[in-house]
Design a protein around this motif. Structure first.
Motif, PDB file in Angstrom:
ATOM      1  N   ASP A   1     114.802 -96.156 -31.617  1.00 45.07           N
ATOM      2  CA  ASP A   1     114.029 -96.055 -32.857  1.00 45.07           C
ATOM      3  C   ASP A   1     114.781 -95.158 -33.851  1.00 45.07           C
ATOM      4  N   THR A   2     115.062 -95.681 -35.030  1.00 46.43           N
ATOM      5  CA  THR A   2     115.846 -94.937 -36.024  1.00 46.43           C
ATOM      6  C   THR A   2     115.072 -93.788 -36.666  1.00 46.43           C
ATOM      7  N   THR A   3     113.771 -93.685 -36.398  1.00 49.53           N
ATOM      8  CA  THR A   3     113.002 -92.552 -36.925  1.00 49.53           C
ATOM      9  C   THR A   3     113.065 -91.352 -35.976  1.00 49.53           C
ATOM     10  N   ILE A   4     113.820 -91.490 -34.881  1.00 45.68           N
ATOM     11  CA  ILE A   4     113.932 -90.420 -33.889  1.00 45.68           C
ATOM     12  C   ILE A   4     115.348 -89.848 -33.903  1.00 45.68           C
ATOM     13  N   THR A   5     115.431 -88.531 -33.993  1.00 49.13           N
ATOM     14  CA  THR A   5     116.701 -87.810 -33.920  1.00 49.13           C
ATOM     15  C   THR A   5     116.701 -87.009 -32.626  1.00 49.13           C
ATOM     16  N   PHE A   6     117.794 -87.094 -31.867  1.00 43.06           N
ATOM     17  CA  PHE A   6     117.919 -86.369 -30.601  1.00 43.06           C
ATOM     18  C   PHE A   6     118.844 -85.170 -30.733  1.00 43.06           C
ATOM     19  N   TRP A   7     118.584 -84.160 -29.916  1.00 43.12           N
ATOM     20  CA  TRP A   7     119.456 -82.996 -29.779  1.00 43.12           C
ATOM     21  C   TRP A   7     119.773 -82.804 -28.313  1.00 43.12           C
ATOM     22  N   SER A   8     120.977 -82.355 -28.045  1.00 40.83           N
ATOM     23  CA  SER A   8     121.362 -81.992 -26.683  1.00 40.83           C
ATOM     24  C   SER A   8     121.743 -80.525 -26.664  1.00 40.83           C
ATOM     25  N   ALA A   9     121.514 -79.900 -25.523  1.00 44.42           N
ATOM     26  CA  ALA A   9     122.011 -78.549 -25.248  1.00 44.42           C
ATOM     27  C   ALA A   9     123.006 -78.724 -24.115  1.00 44.42           C
ATOM     28  N   ARG A  10     124.226 -78.262 -24.346  1.00 47.13           N
ATOM     29  CA  ARG A  10     125.274 -78.413 -23.332  1.00 47.13           C
ATOM     30  C   ARG A  10     125.898 -77.069 -23.003  1.00 47.13           C
ATOM     31  N   ILE A  11     126.187 -76.920 -21.732  1.00 41.20           N
ATOM     32  CA  ILE A  11     126.878 -75.728 -21.241  1.00 41.20           C
ATOM     33  C   ILE A  11     128.166 -76.214 -20.610  1.00 41.20           C
ATOM     34  N   ASN A  12     129.283 -75.788 -21.185  1.00 42.28           N
ATOM     35  CA  ASN A  12     130.593 -76.255 -20.718  1.00 42.28           C
ATOM     36  C   ASN A  12     130.644 -77.779 -20.624  1.00 42.28           C
ATOM     37  N   GLY A  13     130.038 -78.444 -21.604  1.00 42.25           N
ATOM     38  CA  GLY A  13     130.051 -79.900 -21.680  1.00 42.25           C
ATOM     39  C   GLY A  13     129.010 -80.603 -20.828  1.00 42.25           C
ATOM     40  N   VAL A  14     128.290 -79.867 -19.996  1.00 42.71           N
ATOM     41  CA  VAL A  14     127.275 -80.456 -19.118  1.00 42.71           C
ATOM     42  C   VAL A  14     125.920 -80.413 -19.823  1.00 42.71           C
ATOM     43  N   LEU A  15     125.200 -81.528 -19.787  1.00 45.63           N
ATOM     44  CA  LEU A  15     123.891 -81.584 -20.428  1.00 45.63           C
ATOM     45  C   LEU A  15     122.925 -80.650 -19.716  1.00 45.63           C
ATOM     46  N   ALA A  16     122.431 -79.657 -20.456  1.00 44.21           N
ATOM     47  CA  ALA A  16     121.464 -78.706 -19.911  1.00 44.21           C
ATOM     48  C   ALA A  16     120.037 -79.092 -20.285  1.00 44.21           C
ATOM     49  N   GLY A  17     119.883 -79.816 -21.406  1.00 41.97           N
ATOM     50  CA  GLY A  17     118.548 -80.227 -21.827  1.00 41.97           C
ATOM     51  C   GLY A  17     118.622 -81.016 -23.118  1.00 41.97           C
ATOM     52  N   CYS A  18     117.462 -81.527 -23.519  1.00 44.06           N
ATOM     53  CA  CYS A  18     117.413 -82.320 -24.737  1.00 44.06           C
ATOM     54  C   CYS A  18     116.024 -82.243 -25.357  1.00 44.06           C
ATOM     55  N   GLY A  19     115.933 -82.753 -26.555  1.00 38.82           N
ATOM     56  CA  GLY A  19     114.670 -82.864 -27.270  1.00 38.82           C
ATOM     57  C   GLY A  19     114.883 -83.805 -28.440  1.00 38.82           C
TER      58      GLY A  19
END
Length: 153
Positions: free
Chosen positions: A45-63
């Motif tokens: 859905d183009t009305t949704i923007t995602f964010w990632s949190a990465r530690i040393n390139g590893v995905l730690a979380g998202c929202g």
């Protein structure tokens, strides 16, 4: 632990993998009609923007932040990788999403989360950031398995 929070286009598949495991977990805690986590097709859905949190390139979380209207957004897909729980990942992602809501001039952000014990850490986090209970919004309906929260920006 230092991590980087930034917008994410989902291209490397790591957020999709994390959200698929999240979706399966939600089905363990809520009946199918009460699971509102984003499914695979919904993530396009183009009305949704995602964010990632990465530690040393590893995905730690998202929202994610979904635009409901020109003045209102919905927080979606907040999930922390189990390896990084209780390290501030969710707070960092939520802060970035709230900053984006301000940049977009939203007056309010809302969210839906579960109402049972497994959701207590998420509810605690949202309340720490000033979210308060509200009525169902958008396409949601009253549901004993859902808790609806809102924050004025």
């Amino acid at each position: 632990m230092k991590f980087i929070v930034q917008k994410d286009n989902l291209s490397d598949g790591s957020i999709n993998a994390l959200l698929e495991s999240h979706l399966q977990e939600m089905y363990q805690h809520s009946p199918p009609e009460s699971v509102h986590a984003l499914k695979s097709n919904d993530r396009k859905d183009t009305t949704i923007t995602f964010w990632s949190a990465r530690i040393n390139g590893v995905l730690a979380g998202c929202g994610a932040l979904k635009e409901i209207s020109a003045s209102q957004g919905e927080i979606k897909s907040m999930k922390t990788n189990r390896l990084f729980l209780r390290k501030g990942v969710a707070s960092a992602v939520l802060e970035e999403i709230l900053q984006e809501a301000k940049r977009r001039n939203y007056r309010e952000v809302k969210l839906e989360t579960g109402s049972s014990e497994p959701f207590t850490p998420a509810v605690t986090l949202y309340r720490q950031y000033g979210f308060k209970p509200c009525n169902p919004f958008a396409n949601y309906r009253e549901d004993p398995h859902s808790l609806f929260l809102s924050k004025q920006i």
